[in-house]
Design a protein around this motif. Structure first.
Motif, short mmCIF file in Angstrom:
data_model
loop_
_atom_site.label_atom_id
_atom_site.label_comp_id
_atom_site.label_asym_id
_atom_site.label_seq_id
_atom_site.Cartn_x
_atom_site.Cartn_y
_atom_site.Cartn_z
N GLN A 1 -18.45 5.19 1.99
CA GLN A 1 -17.27 4.65 1.34
C GLN A 1 -16.27 4.15 2.37
N LEU A 2 -15.47 3.17 1.95
CA LEU A 2 -14.35 2.66 2.72
C LEU A 2 -13.19 2.49 1.76
N GLN A 3 -12.02 2.96 2.16
CA GLN A 3 -10.83 2.71 1.37
C GLN A 3 -9.94 1.76 2.14
N VAL A 4 -9.41 0.75 1.43
CA VAL A 4 -8.41 -0.15 2.00
C VAL A 4 -7.10 0.17 1.29
N MET A 5 -6.04 0.31 2.07
CA MET A 5 -4.78 0.80 1.51
C MET A 5 -3.60 0.04 2.11
N ALA A 6 -2.76 -0.49 1.22
CA ALA A 6 -1.55 -1.17 1.67
C ALA A 6 -0.39 -0.19 1.81
N THR A 7 -0.31 0.73 0.89
CA THR A 7 0.76 1.73 0.85
C THR A 7 0.25 2.89 0.03
N ASP A 8 1.05 3.87 -0.22
CA ASP A 8 0.66 4.95 -1.12
C ASP A 8 1.66 4.97 -2.26
N ALA A 9 1.18 5.14 -3.47
CA ALA A 9 2.04 5.05 -4.65
C ALA A 9 3.11 6.13 -4.72
N SER A 10 2.85 7.31 -4.17
CA SER A 10 3.84 8.38 -4.31
C SER A 10 4.18 9.11 -3.02
#
Length: 119
Positions: A49-58
């Motif tokens: 798996q790979l996660q791409v993340m711009a920001t975190d919601a909380s």
């Protein structure tokens, strides 16, 4: 203890663009897309798996690594160990509205690590 996955969280400016790029380049499928984070992997190898993340919601911090646990109780146990080890908790134990129980800690080298279980 039931570690179920260890996934890199790649910081990106645009989740949709990054997800599409990695999907096309490596023939990955999008397993989850919340707009601010997406998870991709090959259909025949769900452990990859790979996660791409711009920001975190909380959370105010963006993790560089996500470690999935089998149960929420195990997340709590790792939290207790992190506190006992004197590690900085940068996002408290939280039940998120998208169905996970998680917290973030900063390791001794400054990396933010998310510990998470699905509820």
């Amino acid at each position: 203890m039931g570690v179920t996955r260890i996934v890199p969280d790649l910081p990106v400016a645009d989740v949709a663009r990054a997800g599409e790029t990695y999907r096309r380049l490596f023939d990955l499928e999008v397993g989850m897309d919340l707009g601010w984070v997406a998870n991709l992997g090959p259909a025949d190898a769900p452990a990859v798996q790979l996660q791409v993340m711009a920001t975190d919601a909380s959370a105010h911090s963006r993790p560089t690594l996500s470690i999935g646990m089998a149960t929420a109780a195990e997340v709590d146990e790792v939290h207790d160990r992190a506190v006992a080890a004197g590690l900085e908790i940068v996002h408290p134990l939280t039940d998120e509205p998208w169905g996970v129980h998680r917290f973030f800690f900063r390791d001794h080298d400054g990396n933010v690590v998310k510990v998470v279980a699905h509820r």
